[in-house]
Design a protein around this motif. Structure first.
Motif, PDB file in Angstrom:
ATOM      1  N   ASN A   1       3.033  -5.476   6.742  1.00  0.00           N
ATOM      2  CA  ASN A   1       3.138  -4.770   5.464  1.00  0.00           C
ATOM      3  C   ASN A   1       4.054  -3.564   5.514  1.00  0.00           C
ATOM      4  OD1 ASN A   1       1.146  -6.557   4.536  1.00  0.00           O
ATOM      5  ND2 ASN A   1      -0.457  -5.208   5.311  1.00  0.00           N
ATOM      6  N   THR A   2       3.973  -2.784   6.592  1.00  0.00           N
ATOM      7  CA  THR A   2       4.744  -1.541   6.617  1.00  0.00           C
ATOM      8  C   THR A   2       6.065  -1.757   7.347  1.00  0.00           C
ATOM      9  OG1 THR A   2       3.506  -0.913   8.579  1.00  0.00           O
ATOM     10  CG2 THR A   2       2.794   0.038   6.507  1.00  0.00           C
ATOM     11  N   SER A   3       7.095  -1.040   6.883  1.00  0.00           N
ATOM     12  CA  SER A   3       8.447  -1.331   7.361  1.00  0.00           C
ATOM     13  C   SER A   3       8.638  -0.978   8.828  1.00  0.00           C
ATOM     14  CB  SER A   3       9.473  -0.604   6.497  1.00  0.00           C
ATOM     15  OG  SER A   3       9.264   0.778   6.594  1.00  0.00           O
ATOM     16  N   GLU A   4       7.756  -0.135   9.408  1.00  0.00           N
ATOM     17  CA  GLU A   4       7.869   0.168  10.842  1.00  0.00           C
ATOM     18  C   GLU A   4       7.557  -1.058  11.692  1.00  0.00           C
ATOM     19  OE1 GLU A   4       6.278   2.377   8.831  1.00  0.00           O
ATOM     20  OE2 GLU A   4       7.949   3.801   8.898  1.00  0.00           O
ATOM     21  N   LYS A   5       6.823  -2.026  11.079  1.00  0.00           N
ATOM     22  CA  LYS A   5       6.393  -3.191  11.850  1.00  0.00           C
ATOM     23  C   LYS A   5       7.295  -4.394  11.618  1.00  0.00           C
ATOM     24  CE  LYS A   5       2.796  -1.016  13.336  1.00  0.00           C
ATOM     25  NZ  LYS A   5       1.737  -0.729  12.383  1.00  0.00           N
ATOM     26  N   PHE A   6       8.231  -4.269  10.681  1.00  0.00           N
ATOM     27  CA  PHE A   6       9.000  -5.442  10.260  1.00  0.00           C
ATOM     28  C   PHE A   6       9.815  -6.045  11.400  1.00  0.00           C
ATOM     29  CE2 PHE A   6       9.424  -4.749   5.397  1.00  0.00           C
ATOM     30  CZ  PHE A   6       8.058  -4.936   5.300  1.00  0.00           C
ATOM     31  N   THR A   7       9.989  -7.356  11.323  1.00  0.00           N
ATOM     32  CA  THR A   7      10.910  -8.046  12.237  1.00  0.00           C
ATOM     33  C   THR A   7      12.266  -8.140  11.554  1.00  0.00           C
ATOM     34  OG1 THR A   7      10.387 -10.201  11.343  1.00  0.00           O
ATOM     35  CG2 THR A   7       9.038  -9.433  13.174  1.00  0.00           C
ATOM     36  N   LEU A   8      13.260  -8.623  12.282  1.00  0.00           N
ATOM     37  CA  LEU A   8      14.613  -8.701  11.717  1.00  0.00           C
ATOM     38  C   LEU A   8      14.658  -9.622  10.499  1.00  0.00           C
ATOM     39  CD1 LEU A   8      16.749  -8.820  14.960  1.00  0.00           C
ATOM     40  CD2 LEU A   8      16.716  -7.012  13.262  1.00  0.00           C
ATOM     41  N   ALA A   9      14.000 -10.786  10.609  1.00  0.00           N
ATOM     42  CA  ALA A   9      14.044 -11.729   9.489  1.00  0.00           C
ATOM     43  C   ALA A   9      13.430 -11.109   8.244  1.00  0.00           C
ATOM     44  CB  ALA A   9      13.322 -13.019   9.857  1.00  0.00           C
ATOM     45  N   LEU A  10      12.282 -10.453   8.421  1.00  0.00           N
ATOM     46  CA  LEU A  10      11.605  -9.844   7.280  1.00  0.00           C
ATOM     47  C   LEU A  10      12.396  -8.632   6.774  1.00  0.00           C
ATOM     48  CD1 LEU A  10       9.119 -10.089   5.532  1.00  0.00           C
ATOM     49  CD2 LEU A  10       7.916  -8.580   7.093  1.00  0.00           C
ATOM     50  N   GLY A  11      12.964  -7.857   7.712  1.00  0.00           N
ATOM     51  CA  GLY A  11      13.776  -6.714   7.333  1.00  0.00           C
ATOM     52  C   GLY A  11      14.978  -7.145   6.505  1.00  0.00           C
ATOM     53  N   LEU A  12      15.573  -8.252   6.902  1.00  0.00           N
ATOM     54  CA  LEU A  12      16.727  -8.780   6.176  1.00  0.00           C
ATOM     55  C   LEU A  12      16.333  -9.181   4.757  1.00  0.00           C
ATOM     56  CD1 LEU A  12      19.683  -9.400   6.717  1.00  0.00           C
ATOM     57  CD2 LEU A  12      19.023 -11.690   7.410  1.00  0.00           C
ATOM     58  N   TYR A  13      15.156  -9.775   4.643  1.00  0.00           N
ATOM     59  CA  TYR A  13      14.668 -10.211   3.333  1.00  0.00           C
ATOM     60  C   TYR A  13      14.425  -9.024   2.406  1.00  0.00           C
ATOM     61  CZ  TYR A  13      11.311 -11.943  -0.105  1.00  0.00           C
ATOM     62  OH  TYR A  13      10.642 -12.228  -1.261  1.00  0.00           O
ATOM     63  N   THR A  14      13.791  -7.985   2.930  1.00  0.00           N
ATOM     64  CA  THR A  14      13.539  -6.821   2.079  1.00  0.00           C
ATOM     65  C   THR A  14      14.843  -6.066   1.792  1.00  0.00           C
ATOM     66  OG1 THR A  14      12.873  -5.678   4.079  1.00  0.00           O
ATOM     67  CG2 THR A  14      11.135  -6.400   2.627  1.00  0.00           C
ATOM     68  N   PHE A  15      15.763  -6.084   2.756  1.00  0.00           N
ATOM     69  CA  PHE A  15      17.077  -5.472   2.558  1.00  0.00           C
ATOM     70  C   PHE A  15      17.798  -6.144   1.398  1.00  0.00           C
ATOM     71  CE2 PHE A  15      21.621  -5.015   4.005  1.00  0.00           C
ATOM     72  CZ  PHE A  15      21.695  -3.656   3.784  1.00  0.00           C
ATOM     73  N   LYS A  16      17.659  -7.460   1.334  1.00  0.00           N
ATOM     74  CA  LYS A  16      18.281  -8.220   0.247  1.00  0.00           C
ATOM     75  C   LYS A  16      17.686  -7.786  -1.095  1.00  0.00           C
ATOM     76  CE  LYS A  16      17.917 -11.832  -2.652  1.00  0.00           C
ATOM     77  NZ  LYS A  16      16.758 -12.338  -3.387  1.00  0.00           N
ATOM     78  N   GLY A  17      16.391  -7.539  -1.114  1.00  0.00           N
ATOM     79  CA  GLY A  17      15.756  -7.097  -2.353  1.00  0.00           C
ATOM     80  C   GLY A  17      16.288  -5.759  -2.834  1.00  0.00           C
ATOM     81  N   ALA A  18      16.648  -4.868  -1.883  1.00  0.00           N
ATOM     82  CA  ALA A  18      17.083  -3.526  -2.251  1.00  0.00           C
ATOM     83  C   ALA A  18      18.578  -3.449  -2.559  1.00  0.00           C
ATOM     84  CB  ALA A  18      16.732  -2.548  -1.133  1.00  0.00           C
TER      85      ALA A  18
END
Lengths: 335, 371
Positions: free
Chosen positions: B313-330
């Motif tokens: 849930n929290t961005s400190e725990k994100f993996t690269l794949a998930l980080g990329l997905y949320t990055f795309k949202g922003a």
């Protein structure tokens, strides 16, 4: 008497051997019970319950067949998502099978640098779902994407109002939708008509996986069969249908089973590229299940959805396996 | 007679066939690699107009010079505006250094249209004197190839790449190590010991490969929730230590079956226990399978999306794949950043693929032939 003690010794040794064996597979037994068997039973039970873990009183309530009744009679999105996934599978599996075979045939030759070509075709496989989705989202962009810019150049070259341009645009727009009302360009994932077909087209980019498997199958076919057939006067076509296809059928069978299991679980593209839209036209079954479970917290209903998918995949796989005796040819069986 | 006629034809064919094969292969490969090349190209482009210039494979940049100094600029766009002498085209230019719009240039429309081509601005010559003064700065906007390496720095910073990388590395390492150790151990049990139910259990294990993960997804989530493991990395790699990867067990078992029992006997005569035999003899011998399973697991854990999506849930725990997905949202429309981030995330897998291609292909092939 002597015989008996020897037997006893052997049997004692056997018991010890069995004990060690069980000890070694214990991690799997524990893992299988914890992460597969137990959860399967739990999800079967959950599918007859109402369960919202986010609620203050997150209680488990037995509702009998209500989840299943709702699925079949009260939830249009269930039918929509089922038909989306079925359509995707029905088109993409044959495309993957034939495309993978064609690629393997193309790459199964001894020309200089063939390993490089094989690498190039396999490369997209290692990018992963998220990266592939983002890349194709950019390629499919109706106004700035590479595909539509290229098409616009072609249309400009042919002349926007020429018959040639319209002849080219018509089939493209019939399959991939319209970018906007008076445009010749396809709309790809932004149009309701074209979104699913675009994702199917995208899936062809990762043909490399089935290509590699097919290639290994092709290379396992003894050259002597072809030579013998050639001496007997068999043409290219005959050799393909009478030697290649039968001897490759176990590989095709494997690709088919994997294709069924994989394509029914498509999820990432639908979430990242289209968020299920436009108008639920790419709301895949697993995406719908995921949303019910983790966005709406309908864990019971989502379990029912998951179990129904499991039944579908299981029966399709069994159907393929059962039918395999009719069309899969195992060389060892002949003898 | 016929032989005489076909002989030169056959020779010509022998010469042309490889050429034709290469032509087809090169064309097909180009289609496959074009999207990747476009990704690289986009990741190095300027934002704004740099992305919408049409098909340009090289990252062009506009530079404005007044004869003394050169400033990198961004052509923001052009629009028709009422000028002093009737219709004119207004071109907006932004300095890249100061990030401020510093000049707009008015050009009579006709002249402008003639000299601009797909945002390519060329020096103008031989026009009327009064206009020349206004054209001068505009005429010296030129283009040069200049990759925006800064895109990578900014994209990585914006998606918190290094935090995501640390999490992904932890999951990938622990998941891969767990899979190799637990699966080889279980495979040793299946391959080397006779016990009631050996074959049946192995069949169960094989059939579990076909099970869609959706069925177990919800109860496994609830289990980890009971353990208070949600929003930790544990749910993502802990199952690996319980030999849940049936395919890896299968690969190890098939390999152990090909090793002669004499090895075990020799080790046991030398005083090795069953565990010692596995650890000192069989496991070291199974390096090729370890490489195959290792590469498979590495890519699996590196690219896994649904697991992190559900558990973190929290961005400190994100993996690269998930980080990329949320990055795309922003940053939905910032394609230069998105492509730079995508490439950075996939690069380790691409490198690993090239380094261990032999094992990679072997794994895929084994999965296909033995099933």
């Amino acid at each position: 008497m002597r015989e008996r003690s020897a037997y006893r010794r052997v049997s004692k040794k056997r018991v010890r051997e069995a004990a060690s064996g069980y000890l070694f597979i214990a991690p799997w037994v524990a893992g299988f019970t914890l992460f597969t068997l137990g959860p399967m039973a739990a999800s079967a039970i959950l599918s007859f319950c109402r369960y919202d873990p986010s609620a203050v009183h997150g209680t488990l309530e037995w509702v009998g067949l209500a989840n299943y009744a709702r699925m079949f009679t009260g939830d249009p999105l269930f039918w929509k998502s089922l038909s989306v996934t079925l359509r995707y599978s029905l088109i993409s599996i044959p495309l993957q099978l034939s495309g993978g075979l064609a690629l393997a045939l193309l790459l199964n030759r001894h020309v200089r640098g063939i390993a490089l070509y094989r690498t190039a075709f396999y490369l997209p496989m290692v990018l992963g779902g998220v990266a592939i989705s983002l890349l194709w989202l950019w390629l499919f962009s109706p106004s700035q994407g590479l595909i539509n810019i290229g098409l616009a150049k072609i249309f400009d070259f042919l002349g926007q109002d020429s018959a040639c341009a319209h002849l080219l645009a018509w089939p493209l727009q019939a399959v991939f939708g319209k970018a906007d009302a008076d445009s010749l360009l396809p709309g790809w994932i932004s149009s309701e008509r074209g979104a699913l077909n675009s994702l199917i087209l995208m899936s062809c980019w990762t043909l490399g996986g089935s290509m590699i498997v097919n290639l290994a199958g092709l290379q396992a076919i003894p050259k002597t069969y072809y030579e013998a057939a050639e001496i007997d006067g068999a043409g290219r076509w005959t050799r393909f249908w009478r030697i290649t296809i039968p001897l490759l059928s176990p590989t095709i069978f494997f690709n088919l089973v994997m294709g069924v299991i994989g394509s029914f679980q498509v999820f990432t593209q639908g979430l990242i590229m289209t968020a299920g839209g436009p108008n639920n036209s790419t709301c895949f079954y697993v995406l719908n299940t995921y949303r019910n479970a983790f966005e709406f917290f309908r864990m019971g209903y989502a379990s029912a959805l998951a179990w129904f998918l499991f039944v579908i995949i299981l029966s399709l796989t069994l159907l393929v396996v059962r039918s395999s005796s009719l069309w899969v040819f195992y060389e060892a069986q002949r003898r | 007679m016929t032989g005489h006629v076909t002989k030169p034809g056959r020779a010509l064919r022998r010469l042309l066939a490889p050429l034709a094969a290469h032509a087809i292969l090169i064309a097909a490969t180009a289609v496959m690699l074009l999207p990747l090349a476009w990704m690289v190209s986009t990741s190095l482009k300027q934002s704004g107009i740099g992305l919408s210039r049409g098909i340009e494979w090289l990252p062009w940049r506009d530079a404005w010079t007044n004869g003394k100094e050169t400033v990198d600029v961004m052509v923001l766009g052009a629009r028709v505006a009422p000028g002093d002498g009737g219709e004119a085209v207004e071109v907006g230019i932004k300095s890249l250094a100061s990030r401020r719009r510093f000049t707009t240039v008015y050009v009579p429309e006709g002249a402008f249209e003639a000299e601009i081509e797909a945002w390519r601005i060329r020096p103008l010559t031989g026009e009327d004197e009064t206009a020349e003064a206004r054209w001068a700065p505009f005429a010296s906007v030129r283009r040069r190839v200049a990759p925006e390496w800064g895109n990578y720095r900014e994209a990585l910073e914006k998606m918190r790449f290094w935090v995501c990388l640390a999490n992904t590395l932890a999951i990938t390492f622990l998941g891969t190590a767990g899979t190799i150790l637990s699966c080889s151990l279980v495979a040793y049990g299946f391959a080397r010991f006779r016990f009631p139910g050996n074959n049946v259990l192995f069949l169960v294990l094989l059939s579990s490969m076909m099970l869609p993960s959706v069925v177990t997804m919800i109860p496994v989530y609830l289990l980890f929730r009971e353990l208070h493991w949600i929003d930790t990395l544990l749910p993502l790699f802990a199952p690996a230590w319980f030999s849940v990867n049936a395919f890896a067990v299968f690969l190890f078992r098939q390999y152990y079956m090909t090793l002669p029992f004499d090895l075990d006997d020799a080790a046991q005569i030398d005083g090795c226990s069953a565990l010692g035999t596995y650890w000192r003899v069989l496991l070291p011998l199974s390096r090729p399978v370890m490489a195959t399973v290792g590469i498979f697991c590495f890519t699996h854990y590196w690219l896994d999306f649904m697991g992190p999506l559900i558990y973190l849930n929290t961005s400190e725990k994100f993996t690269l794949a998930l980080g990329l997905y949320t990055f795309k949202g922003a940053y939905t429309t910032q394609w230069h950043y998105l492509m730079a981030a995508t490439l950075a995330v996939s690069l380790p897998c691409i490198v690993l693929f090239f380094a261990g291609q032999r094992f990679f292909v072997r794994g895929v092939v084994m999965s296909g032939l033995k099933a």
